[in-house]
Design a protein around this motif. Structure first.
Motif, mmCIF file in Angstrom:
data_model
loop_
_atom_site.group_PDB
_atom_site.id
_atom_site.type_symbol
_atom_site.label_atom_id
_atom_site.label_comp_id
_atom_site.label_asym_id
_atom_site.label_seq_id
_atom_site.Cartn_x
_atom_site.Cartn_y
_atom_site.Cartn_z
ATOM 1 N N GLY A 67 0.812 -1.215 0.000
ATOM 2 C CA GLY A 67 0.000 0.000 0.000
ATOM 3 C C GLY A 67 0.843 1.261 0.000
ATOM 4 O O GLY A 67 0.546 2.226 -0.709
ATOM 5 N N ALA A 68 1.915 1.255 0.788
ATOM 6 C CA ALA A 68 2.775 2.441 0.880
ATOM 7 C C ALA A 68 3.463 2.741 -0.444
ATOM 8 O O ALA A 68 3.505 3.897 -0.882
ATOM 9 C CB ALA A 68 3.817 2.248 1.981
ATOM 10 N N VAL A 69 4.009 1.721 -1.101
ATOM 11 C CA VAL A 69 4.747 1.991 -2.336
ATOM 12 C C VAL A 69 3.796 2.343 -3.477
ATOM 13 O O VAL A 69 4.141 3.129 -4.371
ATOM 14 C CB VAL A 69 5.661 0.808 -2.726
ATOM 15 N N ARG A 70 2.587 1.773 -3.482
ATOM 16 C CA ARG A 70 1.620 2.151 -4.518
ATOM 17 C C ARG A 70 1.223 3.612 -4.362
ATOM 18 O O ARG A 70 1.079 4.342 -5.353
ATOM 19 C CB ARG A 70 0.390 1.256 -4.453
ATOM 20 N N GLU A 71 1.050 4.072 -3.131
ATOM 21 C CA GLU A 71 0.753 5.480 -2.900
ATOM 22 C C GLU A 71 1.927 6.353 -3.327
ATOM 23 O O GLU A 71 1.732 7.456 -3.860
ATOM 24 C CB GLU A 71 0.436 5.708 -1.422
ATOM 25 N N LEU A 72 3.142 5.884 -3.093
ATOM 26 C CA LEU A 72 4.319 6.669 -3.455
ATOM 27 C C LEU A 72 4.343 7.006 -4.936
ATOM 28 O O LEU A 72 4.632 8.135 -5.322
ATOM 29 C CB LEU A 72 5.591 5.905 -3.081
ATOM 30 N N VAL A 73 4.045 6.036 -5.805
ATOM 31 C CA VAL A 73 4.144 6.262 -7.250
ATOM 32 C C VAL A 73 2.813 6.660 -7.875
ATOM 33 O O VAL A 73 2.719 6.838 -9.089
ATOM 34 C CB VAL A 73 4.713 5.031 -7.972
ATOM 35 N N MET A 577 -1.822 15.492 -7.624
ATOM 36 C CA MET A 577 -0.443 15.058 -7.833
ATOM 37 C C MET A 577 -0.009 15.354 -9.259
ATOM 38 O O MET A 577 -0.839 15.506 -10.165
ATOM 39 C CB MET A 577 -0.290 13.562 -7.547
ATOM 40 N N PHE A 578 1.294 15.434 -9.439
ATOM 41 C CA PHE A 578 1.901 15.553 -10.765
ATOM 42 C C PHE A 578 3.036 14.543 -10.819
ATOM 43 O O PHE A 578 3.732 14.311 -9.825
ATOM 44 C CB PHE A 578 2.457 16.960 -10.998
ATOM 45 N N GLY A 579 3.238 13.941 -11.969
ATOM 46 C CA GLY A 579 4.346 13.015 -12.114
ATOM 47 C C GLY A 579 4.736 12.868 -13.564
ATOM 48 O O GLY A 579 4.065 13.387 -14.461
ATOM 49 N N TRP A 580 5.837 12.163 -13.785
ATOM 50 C CA TRP A 580 6.238 11.909 -15.168
ATOM 51 C C TRP A 580 6.831 10.513 -15.313
ATOM 52 O O TRP A 580 7.367 9.947 -14.368
ATOM 53 C CB TRP A 580 7.195 12.974 -15.695
ATOM 54 N N MET A 581 6.640 9.970 -16.501
ATOM 55 C CA MET A 581 7.096 8.632 -16.844
ATOM 56 C C MET A 581 7.974 8.727 -18.087
ATOM 57 O O MET A 581 7.865 9.681 -18.859
ATOM 58 C CB MET A 581 5.899 7.724 -17.153
ATOM 59 N N ARG A 600 6.866 11.297 -8.730
ATOM 60 C CA ARG A 600 5.491 11.741 -8.463
ATOM 61 C C ARG A 600 5.537 12.700 -7.296
ATOM 62 O O ARG A 600 6.121 12.403 -6.245
ATOM 63 C CB ARG A 600 4.585 10.573 -8.108
ATOM 64 N N SER A 601 4.945 13.869 -7.462
ATOM 65 C CA SER A 601 4.970 14.866 -6.400
ATOM 66 C C SER A 601 3.563 15.375 -6.128
ATOM 67 O O SER A 601 2.720 15.438 -7.031
ATOM 68 C CB SER A 601 5.883 16.045 -6.772
ATOM 69 N N ASP A 602 3.322 15.716 -4.872
ATOM 70 C CA ASP A 602 2.066 16.367 -4.517
ATOM 71 C C ASP A 602 2.047 17.776 -5.079
ATOM 72 O O ASP A 602 3.101 18.361 -5.390
ATOM 73 C CB ASP A 602 1.923 16.440 -2.995
#
Length: 719
Positions: A67-73, A577-581, A600-602
């Motif tokens: 759960g923690a790592v899924r929230e992280l990304v 959130m904003f992120g890039w791949m 991934r950033s808030d």
């Protein structure tokens, strides 16, 4: 969020379970397989620990880890796309609008009483078109429409390590946060508040006053006395924190009512500060308004046992006149010039250091020597964070900037012309040499220093306000290489109480930072770049994407931005959130694939336009990501990339050309103290404990090693 999840998200360390021993091998294998899906990897020690737990305890731990790592990304929510086959199948913008309008006017549809319902002041209102801005398919249908992602050797792999027991991990995190010599970001302040009641360690000091206020607010609510309070402003911060206001004192706080025991705690702390040094009453006038409002809630006249505390409110009301040291320095500057101002500021080394640029600009040639000498002496009593900030500032003062960028602690940015007189190279060199000597003297002499070269270009984390919470997020000014043929960034948001429409956009600039195009809801395609479609409501969450083929676009700079078109701000929504791949074209896959997420950033700033990052193309065709973490004020509603392209490009240009102090500066000093440094490379075997500095902790470090990774790099800044 559980305490275990807090530790994992912050440190990538998994606390040991206190569960009964048993055979959890099957659960360990299942956990490892699930982690592989988001390209995390459990270390050997972590897998062994889970394998030796009773299955129920092993499953509880595995659920927290996954759960923690899924929230992280950002993989904890579904990321649907308006156009189901994105990046393929995205039509021309106007063609799509016309199609939506035709469908709305089809006689078979009963959506509108008359065509006039579609009009707003004579214009077509896209929001009233049934097809526009709302998902036309489910998330499951989206996944079914895409080929399965093909794994690549370039996909990110992040290792999770086994930690100590939960209480030990909580205590360690608490000590790291309270002992930070730099201000913490919003998410860390929230974590610190919860850790204050969970931790069991006694503190020797809390260097940063904002962090101190968070701890003291929790202590006050428990009826305990405040600690490490040495100014009246420390007490004001506590009152703001416990009222749910701004501990930085930048925004107005609406104070709550205080219990009698809380009033006694606050007034007792004030009384002790002034009893020890009545000169500290001078700090009251800086925040006279908040002090007057606070006095209405504390009723200091009801507590005659605290007479010195009553003096604070007398000064705030103007009944007692006290001139601040800054005020005396300003008067000396205006009447007697630089030399007199320096003599006054000598009593406040930190204020003198912060005023050094102005003093040097205004000093006559025969006064320069005195200013530099006074500053050099003041360096000895000034925090390392301030000295590093000054060092970075002076490096950028060789010539006037194209524009001056100002940023608030809330990451709000604005730009003005740079009208400052340049400082001479000789003066800059003298000051920076003195700074280098002072900082070097404060650096520890580590033995067996090991450094991962990937950390060297990270900008010094001088404040948590120059970053956001998230995964693999780095401070403003950091540049990191971008691999892959396709860059894809995404934004996700979920409204809290009212309809909220965020718009992901990308501004394209040429080599001179001039406008070269954009993609957004008004322009779906541009030179191979593709926008995923406009989502205009987010009751159940919404995601927008933009694809950039890095090997074919002609732009020199790409500046993604998130515009609030309508509704709740970044600091009001339930989640944003904003992120890039990055990925290779042959990998295929759904629009969002957790294994391809690089960061991934808030988004929690107070502006209405977010500028999280920019991407720059080098002369050899390689690309770098350049962290910005900025917000533009924008309008209340209807923010669009077309309306802020000038300010966004000016900010991008100013930040890109600024010279940031990076970790290489500290590593060079660490190396000078240690005498040598070992460069980390995969496969390096170490037999003795080391001091490791890098972005992420590698596997195989000997027990007893001291590790400084991205979550602890600020610990290397001298106190």
């Amino acid at each position: 969020m559980t305490d275990t999840k807090v530790v994992i998200r912050k440190t990538l360390r998994v606390p040991r379970s206190a569960g009964a021993p048993g055979d959890g091998a099957r659960v360990a294998r299942q956990m490892d397989a699930a982690l592989a899906g988001v390209v995390f990897k459990a270390s050997g020690d972590l897998l062994a620990h889970v394998s030796q737990l009773e299955p129920g305890a092993a499953m509880d731990l595995a659920v927290d880890v996954i759960g923690a790592v899924r929230e992280l990304v950002g993989d904890n929510v579904p990321h649907n796309s308006y156009f189901i086959k994105f990046p393929d199948g995205v039509p021309d913008t106007v063609e799509f609008w016309v199609k939506c309008l035709r469908e709305a006017l089809t006689p078979a549809r009963k959506w509108f009483r008359s065509d006039r319902d579609l009009l707003t002041m004579g214009w077509i209102d896209l929001l009233k078109l049934p097809r526009y801005g709302r998902y036309q398919h489910t998330y499951e249908e989206l996944l079914a429409a895409h080929d399965e992602l093909i794994p690549s050797v370039k996909d990110r792999v992040t290792v999770l390590h086994l930690g100590d027991m939960l209480q030990e991990e909580l205590d360690r995190l608490f000590v790291d946060l309270t002992g930070s010599v730099t201000p913490l970001g919003e998410a860390d302040l929230v974590a610190l508040k919860s850790l204050t009641t969970a931790a069991t360690v006694q503190l020797d000091a809390i260097p940063v006053r904002e962090n101190r206020a968070v701890v003291n607010a929790a202590r006050m609510e428990d009826g305990q006395p405040l600690v490490f309070v040495d100014t009246v402003t420390d007490v004001l911060r506590v009152a703001c924190q416990t009222s749910g206001g701004d501990v930085t004192l930048q925004e107005r706080t609406k104070f709550r009512s205080f219990k009698r025991r809380e009033r006694r705690v606050l007034l007792a702390a004030l009384d002790a500060v002034i009893a020890g040094n009545s000169g500290k009453l001078g700090d009251v006038t800086m925040y006279a308004g908040p002090w007057k409002r606070l006095g209405e809630y504390l009723h200091p006249h009801e507590y005659p046992q605290f007479p010195h505390a009553q003096d604070v409110f007398a000064v705030a009301r103007g009944e007692r006149k006290v001139r601040t040291l800054a005020g005396r320095a300003e008067l000396a500057f205006a009447t007697d010039g630089v030399t007199k101002a320096v003599s006054v500021l000598a009593n406040a080394p930190g204020l003198l250091v912060r005023s050094l640029d102005r003093l040097l600009r205004e000093a006559e040639p025969n006064e320069i020597e005195a200013v530099v000498d006074a500053a050099t002496k003041a360096f000895e009593s000034t925090s390392g964070r301030v000295l590093c900030s000054l060092r970075e500032h002076l490096v950028n003062r060789n010539k006037p900037d194209a524009a001056r960028v100002f940023t608030t602690r809330a990451r709000r940015a604005w730009v003005t012309k740079d009208n400052r007189k340049p400082l001479s190279r000789n003066v800059i060199d003298r000051a920076t040499t003195a700074l280098d000597i002072e900082l070097l003297n404060r650096m520890p002499a580590y033995e067996r220093l090991v450094v991962d070269p990937a950390v060297l270009d990270v900008a010094l984390p001088l404040t948590g306000k120059a970053t956001e919470d998230g995964f693999a997020v780095l401070p403003r000014g950091t540049r990191t290489p971008v691999d892959g043929e396709v860059l894809r960034f995404f934004t996700y948001w979920k409204e809290q109480e009212r309809r909220t429409d965020y718009d992901l956009s990308a501004l394209f600039l040429d080599e001179n930072f001039q406008y070269a195009g954009h993609v957004s809801w008004t322009n779906y395609r541009n030179d191979g770049a593709v926008y995923s479609g406009d989502i205009t409501e987010s009751k159940n969450g919404a995601t927008e994407f933009i694809d950039i083929p890095l090997d074919s676009v002609d732009f020199a700079y790409v500046v993604p931005q998130v515009n609030i078109y309508a509704g709740e701000g970044f600091d009001e929504v339930g989640e944003s959130m904003f992120g890039w791949m990055t990925r290779e074209r042959a990998q295929k896959g759904a629009p969002f694939e957790a294994r391809t997420v690089r960061t991934r950033s808030d988004m929690r700033g107070s502006g209405r336009v977010a500028l999280p990052i920019m991407f720059a193309r080098g002369e050899n065709g390689t690309w770098t990501a350049n962290w910005m973490h900025l917000y533009l004020t924008g309008g209340v509603n209807f923010n669009m990339v077309e309306g802020n392209q000038s300010s966004a490009s000016l900010l991008a240009r100013s930040l890109f050309h600024r010279d940031y102090l990076t970790m290489s500066y500290l590593v060079d000093m660490l190396k000078a103290k240690a005498g040598s440094v070992t460069v980390w490379e995969p496969g390096l075997r170490l037999t003795e404990p080391v001091v490791f500095v890098g972005l992420d902790r590698p596997e195989g470090l000997p027990d007893g090693s001291e590790v400084f990774t991205r979550d602890r790099l600020n610990q290397l800044i001298p106190a």
